[in-house]
Design a protein around this motif. Structure first.
Motif, PDB file in Angstrom:
ATOM      1  N   UNK A 116      69.120  79.565  54.773  1.00 54.25           N
ATOM      2  CA  UNK A 116      68.115  79.712  53.733  1.00 54.25           C
ATOM      3  C   UNK A 116      67.201  78.490  53.740  1.00 54.25           C
ATOM      4  N   UNK A 117      65.873  78.682  53.709  1.00 56.40           N
ATOM      5  CA  UNK A 117      64.965  77.523  53.681  1.00 56.40           C
ATOM      6  C   UNK A 117      65.242  76.611  52.485  1.00 56.40           C
ATOM      7  N   UNK A 118      65.066  75.311  52.699  1.00 53.15           N
ATOM      8  CA  UNK A 118      65.338  74.304  51.672  1.00 53.15           C
ATOM      9  C   UNK A 118      64.022  73.630  51.295  1.00 53.15           C
ATOM     10  N   UNK A 119      63.711  73.628  50.004  1.00 56.85           N
ATOM     11  CA  UNK A 119      62.473  73.052  49.494  1.00 56.85           C
ATOM     12  C   UNK A 119      62.809  72.010  48.437  1.00 56.85           C
ATOM     13  N   UNK A 120      62.331  70.793  48.606  1.00 53.94           N
ATOM     14  CA  UNK A 120      62.445  69.777  47.577  1.00 53.94           C
ATOM     15  C   UNK A 120      61.178  69.758  46.748  1.00 53.94           C
ATOM     16  N   UNK A 121      61.300  69.495  45.458  1.00 50.24           N
ATOM     17  CA  UNK A 121      60.089  69.462  44.622  1.00 50.24           C
ATOM     18  C   UNK A 121      60.086  68.225  43.733  1.00 50.24           C
ATOM     19  N   UNK A 122      58.877  67.838  43.346  1.00 50.92           N
ATOM     20  CA  UNK A 122      58.653  66.633  42.555  1.00 50.92           C
ATOM     21  C   UNK A 122      57.740  66.969  41.393  1.00 50.92           C
ATOM     22  N   UNK A 123      58.130  66.593  40.191  1.00 47.61           N
ATOM     23  CA  UNK A 123      57.249  66.745  39.045  1.00 47.61           C
ATOM     24  C   UNK A 123      57.626  67.889  38.131  1.00 47.61           C
ATOM     25  N   UNK A 124      57.193  67.760  36.873  1.00 52.52           N
ATOM     26  CA  UNK A 124      57.574  68.707  35.833  1.00 52.52           C
ATOM     27  C   UNK A 124      56.788  70.005  35.864  1.00 52.52           C
ATOM     28  N   UNK A 125      55.692  70.049  36.610  1.00 45.81           N
ATOM     29  CA  UNK A 125      54.823  71.229  36.591  1.00 45.81           C
ATOM     30  C   UNK A 125      55.015  72.156  37.776  1.00 45.81           C
ATOM     31  N   UNK A 126      56.008  71.931  38.601  1.00 49.02           N
ATOM     32  CA  UNK A 126      56.284  72.863  39.694  1.00 49.02           C
ATOM     33  C   UNK A 126      56.884  74.137  39.092  1.00 49.02           C
ATOM     34  N   UNK A 127      56.271  75.303  39.315  1.00 53.96           N
ATOM     35  CA  UNK A 127      56.825  76.554  38.775  1.00 53.96           C
ATOM     36  C   UNK A 127      58.068  76.972  39.544  1.00 53.96           C
ATOM     37  N   UNK A 128      59.200  76.496  39.084  1.00 53.19           N
ATOM     38  CA  UNK A 128      60.450  76.717  39.812  1.00 53.19           C
ATOM     39  C   UNK A 128      60.813  78.199  39.896  1.00 53.19           C
TER      40      UNK A 128
END
Length: 373
Positions: free
Chosen positions: A38-50
């Motif tokens: 499964x692809x792995x995505x890291x995210x930064x910040x409160x506004x990323x629409x998870x």
């Protein structure tokens, strides 16, 4: 069997670490290339629409810094004036601490996040040997205008289309929104345990519960167990503190404050109470864009009067006895709100200014508002 709280704290200890390798799908793809994971995505910040990340079927986790490992490698590119939390995240990316990421998604929730995105994009372009993954910016704005709402809707739509292009499959948005709304509902119920008198969770424990590094379905299952086990939770009767100001992506400051005999029963940053937003419900991408348009109020995108009004309401809700504003070096915006917040409150308030990342100099707190352990 371990309690739900113990399991959540264990998962929190893994925050910011690469998710365990997954073979639960045989059609893992990124940019249409078939794979066995499964692809792995890291995210930064409160506004990323998870919700969109969940809808795309990727393994997503929020990237966090590490106050213990330093940021010298990242300081070469971001300089020393950027919030050290962002510098630490970049240093960990450069060191490969997050494992094999397929993408990094960054939101424009503050200037430091934006600077981090630009650094990632340029480093990938001019220094490909760093091996950094491709970065994508979700540029959500928060002005109270119809044109801002239209702008955000377009950005949300573009991100959804990009995720479909990356993975080669349509998004299950309705299912993802329903799952995240259920998690929000359960977290709101857990928050009431901390607001109880005496508190049934410490601030450190609540931080772990909210930010446990788990897929949303597993998180929901443990939150249900935690609520079922609420009667077994220990009571915490220390002086009740509302913590305002900078984000806390690690437990260091919470542990320092609570070791002095205080109990943090509320906060206004995106790793705590501010992550418990209103449910999105039906409405697809339009509702999702509206949800993130009106999130907050953080120090970086709300007026001092809005922050003061929020503080007064939140302090009453959690029955805090002391208001503490914590402002990190390189993140000066929260300190600008403190005079208005103090004026709006009917409890004592103290400002802890220019604090080191992951550290808390509590001299002013001990002097003005001592609390015996």
């Amino acid at each position: 069997m371990a309690t739900a709280l113990a399991a959540l704290e264990e998962a929190y200890a893994r925050r910011g670490a690469p998710p365990a390798a997954s073979k639960d799908r045989t059609d893992g793809r990124i940019d249409g290339r078939a794979g066995d994971r499964t692809p792995v995505v890291g995210y930064v910040g409160a506004d990323v629409p998870v919700e969109l990340l969940t809808a795309a079927g990727v393994r997503a986790f929020r990237l966090t810094g590490d106050p213990e490992s330093g940021s010298a490698l990242a300081d070469r590119y971001l300089g020393g004036g950027v919030d050290p939390m962002a510098r630490s995240v970049l240093a960990r990316l450069l060191a490969g601490s997050f494992g094999d990421l397929d993408r990094v998604v960054v939101s424009h929730d503050c200037e430091a996040s934006l600077r981090l995105f630009y650094a990632l994009r340029e480093l990938r372009r001019v220094e490909p040997a760093t091996g950094l993954p491709e970065a994508y910016l979700v540029d959500i704005l928060h002005l109270p205008h119809r044109t801002t709402a239209q702008y955000n809707r377009r950005r949300i739509g573009e991100f959804a289309a990009r995720l479909e292009a990356w993975t080669g499959r349509p998004l299950d948005l309705a299912g993802a929104v329903a799952a995240h709304d259920e998690r929000r509902r359960l977290l709101a119920a857990v928050a009431e345990l901390r607001r109880a008198v005496p508190a049934r969770l410490t601030g450190r424990q609540f931080l772990a519960v909210v930010n446990a590094a788990l897929p949303v379905d597993q998180h929901i299952a443990l939150l249900e167990r935690l609520l079922a086990e609420a009667g077994q939770l220990e009571e915490h009767a220390g002086r009740r503190v509302f913590l305002s100001g900078s984000d806390h992506d690690t437990p260091h400051v919470y542990e320092a404050v609570e070791s002095e005999g205080y109990v943090i029963v509320g906060e206004d940053h995106s790793f705590g109470d501010l992550s418990l937003k209103e449910p999105i419900g039906a409405g697809g991408l339009d509702a999702l864009a509206e949800h993130y348009h009106h999130s907050g109020p953080t120090a970086h995108r709300a007026t001092a009067s809005e922050r003061a009004a929020h503080a007064a309401t939140a302090v009453r809700h959690c029955r805090a006895e002391l208001f503490v504003a914590y402002c990190r070096i390189g993140d000066e915006a929260p300190a600008w709100d403190f005079p208005a917040q103090r004026a709006a409150l009917d409890i004592p308030a103290v400002l802890l200014e220019r604090q080191e990342y992951g550290r808390a100099d509590l001299t002013a707190l001990r002097k003005e508002h001592p609390c015996a352990v």
